[in-house]
Scaffold this motif. Sequence first.
Motif, PDB file in Angstrom:
ATOM      1  N   PRO A  67       0.818  -1.215   0.000  1.00 36.53           N
ATOM      2  CA  PRO A  67       0.000   0.000   0.000  1.00 36.53           C
ATOM      3  C   PRO A  67       0.848   1.260   0.000  1.00 36.53           C
ATOM      4  O   PRO A  67       2.007   1.266   0.412  1.00 36.53           O
ATOM      5  N   VAL A  68       0.236   2.326  -0.459  1.00 36.80           N
ATOM      6  CA  VAL A  68       0.914   3.620  -0.481  1.00 36.80           C
ATOM      7  C   VAL A  68       1.062   4.121   0.953  1.00 36.80           C
ATOM      8  O   VAL A  68       0.169   3.968   1.788  1.00 36.80           O
ATOM      9  N   ALA A  69       2.211   4.716   1.254  1.00 35.67           N
ATOM     10  CA  ALA A  69       2.467   5.222   2.597  1.00 35.67           C
ATOM     11  C   ALA A  69       1.458   6.313   2.945  1.00 35.67           C
ATOM     12  O   ALA A  69       1.143   7.168   2.115  1.00 35.67           O
ATOM     13  N   PRO A  70       0.931   6.309   4.174  1.00 34.37           N
ATOM     14  CA  PRO A  70      -0.036   7.343   4.568  1.00 34.37           C
ATOM     15  C   PRO A  70       0.630   8.707   4.654  1.00 34.37           C
ATOM     16  O   PRO A  70       1.854   8.850   4.683  1.00 34.37           O
ATOM     17  N   SER A  71      -0.218   9.720   4.714  1.00 36.88           N
ATOM     18  CA  SER A  71       0.286  11.096   4.751  1.00 36.88           C
ATOM     19  C   SER A  71       1.105  11.379   5.994  1.00 36.88           C
ATOM     20  O   SER A  71       1.960  12.272   5.988  1.00 36.88           O
ATOM     21  N   VAL A  72       0.861  10.621   7.073  1.00 38.15           N
ATOM     22  CA  VAL A  72       1.642  10.829   8.295  1.00 38.15           C
ATOM     23  C   VAL A  72       3.122  10.575   8.038  1.00 38.15           C
ATOM     24  O   VAL A  72       3.993  11.246   8.612  1.00 38.15           O
ATOM     25  N   LEU A  73       3.426   9.618   7.153  1.00 36.31           N
ATOM     26  CA  LEU A  73       4.819   9.305   6.841  1.00 36.31           C
ATOM     27  C   LEU A  73       5.354  10.163   5.701  1.00 36.31           C
ATOM     28  O   LEU A  73       6.497  10.632   5.754  1.00 36.31           O
ATOM     29  N   THR A  74       4.553  10.347   4.659  1.00 35.37           N
ATOM     30  CA  THR A  74       5.032  11.115   3.506  1.00 35.37           C
ATOM     31  C   THR A  74       5.213  12.589   3.833  1.00 35.37           C
ATOM     32  O   THR A  74       6.105  13.243   3.289  1.00 35.37           O
ATOM     33  N   ASN A  75       4.368  13.121   4.715  1.00 35.60           N
ATOM     34  CA  ASN A  75       4.456  14.535   5.082  1.00 35.60           C
ATOM     35  C   ASN A  75       5.167  14.757   6.414  1.00 35.60           C
ATOM     36  O   ASN A  75       5.020  15.813   7.033  1.00 35.60           O
ATOM     37  N   TYR A  76       5.916  13.748   6.852  1.00 32.64           N
ATOM     38  CA  TYR A  76       6.583  13.862   8.154  1.00 32.64           C
ATOM     39  C   TYR A  76       7.704  14.897   8.082  1.00 32.64           C
ATOM     40  O   TYR A  76       8.539  14.876   7.180  1.00 32.64           O
ATOM     41  N   THR A  77       7.683  15.797   9.033  1.00 31.21           N
ATOM     42  CA  THR A  77       8.717  16.822   9.138  1.00 31.21           C
ATOM     43  C   THR A  77       9.510  16.575  10.416  1.00 31.21           C
ATOM     44  O   THR A  77       8.944  16.618  11.515  1.00 31.21           O
ATOM     45  N   PRO A  78      10.791  16.274  10.305  1.00 28.26           N
ATOM     46  CA  PRO A  78      11.574  15.995  11.520  1.00 28.26           C
ATOM     47  C   PRO A  78      11.572  17.200  12.453  1.00 28.26           C
ATOM     48  O   PRO A  78      11.753  18.344  12.014  1.00 28.26           O
ATOM     49  N   PRO A  79      11.357  16.980  13.729  1.00 22.51           N
ATOM     50  CA  PRO A  79      11.408  18.102  14.679  1.00 22.51           C
ATOM     51  C   PRO A  79      12.844  18.553  14.904  1.00 22.51           C
ATOM     52  O   PRO A  79      13.791  18.014  14.325  1.00 22.51           O
ATOM     53  N   ALA A  80      12.977  19.552  15.739  1.00 19.67           N
ATOM     54  CA  ALA A  80      14.314  20.030  16.086  1.00 19.67           C
ATOM     55  C   ALA A  80      15.090  18.916  16.780  1.00 19.67           C
ATOM     56  O   ALA A  80      14.515  18.102  17.507  1.00 19.67           O
ATOM     57  N   PRO A  81      16.388  18.814  16.549  1.00 19.54           N
ATOM     58  CA  PRO A  81      17.181  17.748  17.188  1.00 19.54           C
ATOM     59  C   PRO A  81      17.030  17.770  18.702  1.00 19.54           C
ATOM     60  O   PRO A  81      17.044  18.828  19.335  1.00 19.54           O
ATOM     61  N   PHE A  82      16.878  16.581  19.256  1.00 20.67           N
ATOM     62  CA  PHE A  82      16.693  16.460  20.699  1.00 20.67           C
ATOM     63  C   PHE A  82      18.020  16.688  21.413  1.00 20.67           C
ATOM     64  O   PHE A  82      19.059  16.135  21.032  1.00 20.67           O
ATOM     65  N   ASP A  83      17.972  17.509  22.437  1.00 21.55           N
ATOM     66  CA  ASP A  83      19.156  17.814  23.234  1.00 21.55           C
ATOM     67  C   ASP A  83      19.138  16.933  24.480  1.00 21.55           C
ATOM     68  O   ASP A  83      18.357  17.176  25.407  1.00 21.55           O
ATOM     69  N   PRO A  84      19.957  15.890  24.541  1.00 22.32           N
ATOM     70  CA  PRO A  84      19.894  14.976  25.692  1.00 22.32           C
ATOM     71  C   PRO A  84      20.369  15.651  26.970  1.00 22.32           C
ATOM     72  O   PRO A  84      21.130  16.627  26.960  1.00 22.32           O
ATOM     73  N   LEU A  85      19.903  15.106  28.082  1.00 22.96           N
ATOM     74  CA  LEU A  85      20.273  15.649  29.384  1.00 22.96           C
ATOM     75  C   LEU A  85      21.668  15.230  29.804  1.00 22.96           C
ATOM     76  O   LEU A  85      22.307  15.909  30.618  1.00 22.96           O
ATOM     77  N   TYR A  86      22.139  14.101  29.273  1.00 19.78           N
ATOM     78  CA  TYR A  86      23.428  13.564  29.677  1.00 19.78           C
ATOM     79  C   TYR A  86      24.286  13.318  28.439  1.00 19.78           C
ATOM     80  O   TYR A  86      23.799  13.301  27.309  1.00 19.78           O
ATOM     81  N   GLY A  87      25.559  13.118  28.693  1.00 26.07           N
ATOM     82  CA  GLY A  87      26.483  12.777  27.626  1.00 26.07           C
ATOM     83  C   GLY A  87      26.609  11.276  27.469  1.00 26.07           C
ATOM     84  O   GLY A  87      25.615  10.532  27.477  1.00 26.07           O
ATOM     85  N   LYS A  88      27.826  10.813  27.370  1.00 23.49           N
ATOM     86  CA  LYS A  88      28.067   9.381  27.175  1.00 23.49           C
ATOM     87  C   LYS A  88      27.799   8.616  28.458  1.00 23.49           C
ATOM     88  O   LYS A  88      28.043   9.094  29.570  1.00 23.49           O
ATOM     89  N   TYR A 186      22.209   0.182  24.897  1.00 26.99           N
ATOM     90  CA  TYR A 186      20.791   0.409  25.189  1.00 26.99           C
ATOM     91  C   TYR A 186      20.579   1.698  25.965  1.00 26.99           C
ATOM     92  O   TYR A 186      19.692   2.507  25.639  1.00 26.99           O
ATOM     93  N   LEU A 187      21.394   1.948  26.991  1.00 26.83           N
ATOM     94  CA  LEU A 187      21.228   3.162  27.791  1.00 26.83           C
ATOM     95  C   LEU A 187      21.525   4.412  26.978  1.00 26.83           C
ATOM     96  O   LEU A 187      20.844   5.440  27.118  1.00 26.83           O
ATOM     97  N   ASN A 188      22.547   4.371  26.139  1.00 24.29           N
ATOM     98  CA  ASN A 188      22.843   5.536  25.296  1.00 24.29           C
ATOM     99  C   ASN A 188      21.710   5.815  24.320  1.00 24.29           C
ATOM    100  O   ASN A 188      21.402   6.973  24.022  1.00 24.29           O
ATOM    101  N   ALA A 189      21.062   4.751  23.816  1.00 24.02           N
ATOM    102  CA  ALA A 189      19.909   4.945  22.930  1.00 24.02           C
ATOM    103  C   ALA A 189      18.736   5.547  23.692  1.00 24.02           C
ATOM    104  O   ALA A 189      18.009   6.403  23.169  1.00 24.02           O
ATOM    105  N   LEU A 190      18.539   5.140  24.951  1.00 25.39           N
ATOM    106  CA  LEU A 190      17.457   5.707  25.756  1.00 25.39           C
ATOM    107  C   LEU A 190      17.700   7.188  26.045  1.00 25.39           C
ATOM    108  O   LEU A 190      16.772   8.008  25.987  1.00 25.39           O
TER     109      LEU A 190
END
Length: 490
Positions: A67-88, A186-190
């Motif tokens: 099926p054709v991708a829905p508009s939620v995916l085709t019109n998706y606009t990435p938000p501003a990059p997330f600024d994590p609270l911690y480093g490595k 896993y923790l770095n991804a979280l």
Amino acid sequence: YYSTTGAGQMQQGQQQTIGRPSNNVNTPPPQPSVLAGMHVGHNVHLGGVPASSDAASGRQNSFNQFPVAPSVLTNYTPPAPFDPLYGKITVNDPMLIQGSGLFSGPPHWTYLVTVYGKNDTSNQPISAVRRRFRHFVALEDRIRTSVPGAILPPRPDKHPARAIEEASASQSADFAQQRAQELSFYLNALVRHPCAGMAPELKLFLTLQDHIGTAWPEVSSSAFTRLTAVGAAAVEKMSESVDGVLQELGTAQQVAAGEDSADILALAAYEGRRIGAVSSSVPKIESAVVLMRERGDRLGATGLEMSKLSKDVAWCDRELSMPMDVLSSALLRCGRRTKRLGLELGAAISPFVIQYRMCRYEQMAFADRRSVLKRRTEARSKADGRAAKLMMNQSSMAYPGTLDRMETEAAMYDEMATEVAKEADDVALRLQNEVGRIGALRVKQWDSSMKVIASGFKEACAENAAIWESALEAFKREFPDVNIPEASVS
């Protein structure tokens, strides 16, 4: 185009009479050529049948069945990059804890979780705590409850062999080191997750210096406290399984839960098809990589055995050992290159494996939406019931005190229904953003991964071809009188 009957692959000089009337009843039927049963495609020079427009359109339609991708995916606009609270964040220094009490349980590993600041150049940690694997499981459960609708990174699983190993008294350090690397990833991804990275549960997990069981009773050091909390959680998980948390994703489950958003329904239908395709394809890709590694191992083992045989034969017949020596050298080199290709492919398909494991968490996110929809329906039903009861008592001239109490209850239930409806809208918005986020990430990572895979295959095939060409040249030099047929490439 495969032909097992010879249709379309006739001897030269004969005409194909399919679909044409024939005046000569004695015309012999067409005979298949020697190309019958061969893959000749639609090349008429090889006896193939020219592709018709209907067949071409049929193949085109078969390619467009997804099926054709829905508009939620085709019109998706990435938000501003997330600024994590911690480093490595690093997870290392595994320590085996041997229990001594009656309720201490089997031995288990604890890991040192070290947290660094995101802008700290001194490389000094801001927190260092000890956690065991059970605490990571509780962390995931609590974050899922805190941010419903979020698609979390996949947590390391307990492998079947590890479960047996963990129940034994002696556990290998290699097991603990591998687990520490997985937990660190896993923790770095979280921490970098736009939803989980802001969860207070993650902050508590990373910074609480005391045992995490003092805040989370399900992982308490006290067996009685832990059993009580786990019993309540087991009832809740059982109700979730009855509601079909990990059912096959589709519109039917969402509609049954009371879904009224066309965007979510289209997204569920599309993602259900995609998850099914990924779930059936990625294990096959992993198996192919395993087969590649096994082929390299067997080539190397065969070359090693032939090298031993060549040395044994060389004692009595040097001339006879020469072809064995050439062949064993080529097998060893080809085996090493094939094994290296398997390792490269194993690293290259990592984005595919991560997306495959993330399918379960995406199903959980849609299950969160279904759960809040059911609660919204129940809350609205209760609010409507209270309002109807209030209207009935107002028309029957009930006591003033009773009417005031009913008005208060009706307002309270209506406010609760409004809050649940707002929560359902928040979950829907978070779910759409999360599906769009992992979709954009999937396109980026899979594209680069496919380039790496194609490049790896190209280099490996070229090197393997050079290995066997050099072996052939060595044969020709050692045995110039032997007639070696040239390999024909068509």
